[in-house]
Design a protein around this motif. Structure first.
Motif, mmCIF file in Angstrom:
data_model
loop_
_atom_site.group_PDB
_atom_site.id
_atom_site.type_symbol
_atom_site.label_atom_id
_atom_site.label_comp_id
_atom_site.label_asym_id
_atom_site.label_seq_id
_atom_site.Cartn_x
_atom_site.Cartn_y
_atom_site.Cartn_z
ATOM 1 N N ARG A 52 0.826 -1.215 0.000
ATOM 2 C CA ARG A 52 0.000 0.000 0.000
ATOM 3 C C ARG A 52 0.859 1.264 0.000
ATOM 4 O O ARG A 52 0.491 2.276 -0.593
ATOM 5 C CB ARG A 52 -0.949 0.023 1.195
ATOM 6 N N ASP A 82 2.388 1.694 -3.480
ATOM 7 C CA ASP A 82 1.360 2.237 -4.362
ATOM 8 C C ASP A 82 1.177 3.737 -4.130
ATOM 9 O O ASP A 82 1.042 4.513 -5.086
ATOM 10 C CB ASP A 82 0.042 1.506 -4.133
ATOM 11 N N ARG A 98 4.068 5.634 -5.746
ATOM 12 C CA ARG A 98 3.965 5.653 -7.211
ATOM 13 C C ARG A 98 2.828 6.530 -7.702
ATOM 14 O O ARG A 98 2.893 7.100 -8.796
ATOM 15 C CB ARG A 98 3.808 4.223 -7.724
ATOM 16 N N ARG A 99 1.757 6.671 -6.915
ATOM 17 C CA ARG A 99 0.615 7.493 -7.325
ATOM 18 C C ARG A 99 0.838 8.981 -7.108
ATOM 19 O O ARG A 99 0.078 9.804 -7.624
ATOM 20 C CB ARG A 99 -0.645 7.065 -6.550
#
Length: 326
Positions: free
Chosen positions: A217, A220, A223-224
């Protein structure tokens, strides 16, 4: 004027590094080389149960001056012991007879493989633990400290919190983002588009580098992230227990700790710094704390100050340390 008090002229730009942007990127473009001995590796295990170990690199002067404290240098965001500004200051202080420790914050540089957690702008407990673990022979005359950019914010916060395990006789911050919220928003300005893209890429690279793994998580979230604000809001803040970037910035901005600093502290910032708004420094009531000595030239960029004869902020902090602790 403080320049007179430490017997230094005002800052003047060195040709061809004219203007805030060339001052800021000079070291990236020119890649200066420094002559530093290999040094002695020091390890600082953290006591929070994480198993993390911070690393520092100690250099001793060829001609030590009796009574001069250990100088502890703290790098900025995505930096480490090998940063050009860290090496430049080390060279200047060593030449003046000061022993120098270049500290890698948690998870930075060579400490990356030894740390599960990461540094942030307000993780002052780590620095306090490092000071407490320094060999008594190194701290017999106390310490002086310098912090750059994010490391400068952390240093000012540490000094404002007090409860220092060794005597800190003098300190200096250079280009510190004392208002983290406004500094983060400044990166969204059009003039900072290239800086923003470059810094965000380095932040992601550092956080996703091989080493103790992150949960999916958090990978992620990194990267977002499409901005420094996103990175702090989606990753740094919640990973460290805050609700989001707003709370992280509010709790950790050094501006809220300046009035309680009791160590003689030189605060250097260029009012044309493209990363950190000069208004953050103009808003401070410096006269309310005689321990603070602001030095706010109109030019210099971000951790730049490239002047005829060398780096101006190194000459300033060396003179200031000599005046208060030399």
């Amino acid at each position: 004027m403080l320049e007179g008090a430490i017997n230094l002229p005002p800052f003047r730009e060195r040709w061809p590094w004219r203007g805030p942007h060339l001052q800021t990127v000079r070291n990236t473009l020119s890649r200066p080389r420094f002559r530093l001995a290999a040094g002695e590796r020091l390890r600082f295990p953290m006591a929070d149960g994480s198993g993390d170990v911070l690393l520092g690199l100690l250099n001793r002067p060829g001609r030590p001056v009796a009574g001069r404290p250990l100088a502890v240098l703290i790098h900025g965001l995505t930096g480490c012991e090998t940063g050009s500004y860290m090496q430049a200051t080390a060279v200047a202080l060593l030449a003046a007879g000061w022993p120098v420790l270049r500290l890698n914050l948690r998870g930075a540089g060579p400490s990356r493989d030894l740390c599960r957690l990461r540094y942030h702008a307000g993780r002052t407990r780590d620095i306090r633990e490092v000071l407490a673990q320094l060999p008594p022979a190194l701290t017999a005359d106390g310490v002086v400290m310098a912090g750059y950019s994010l490391g400068g914010n952390a240093l000012l916060k540490l000094l404002g919190e007090g409860d220092l395990p060794v005597p800190v006789r003098a300190a200096a911050s250079i280009s510190a983002p004392i208002d983290l919220r406004r500094s983060s928003l400044a990166f969204l300005e059009p003039r900072n588009r290239l800086y923003h893209r470059w810094l965000l890429a380095r932040m992601k690279e550092e956080s996703l580098a091989p080493g103790p793994g992150l949960e999916p998580r958090w990978i992620d979230a990194i990267r977002r992230s499409r901005s420094v604000w996103d990175f702090d809001d989606l990753f740094v803040a919640p990973w460290n227990g805050w609700s989001g970037a707003e709370e992280y910035y509010r709790v950790n901005s050094a501006a809220g700790f300046l009035e309680t600093i009791r160590v003689p502290t030189l605060v250097i910032h260029a009012l044309d710094d493209p990363w950190i708004p000069g208004d953050c420094y103009r808003a401070v009531a410096w006269e309310r704390n005689p321990s603070l000595h602001p030095l706010l030239p109109a030019g210099g960029g971000h951790v730049g100050f490239h002047a005829p004869g060398g780096v101006w902020h190194d000459r300033c902090l060396t003179a200031f340390f000599g005046r208060h602790a030399g």
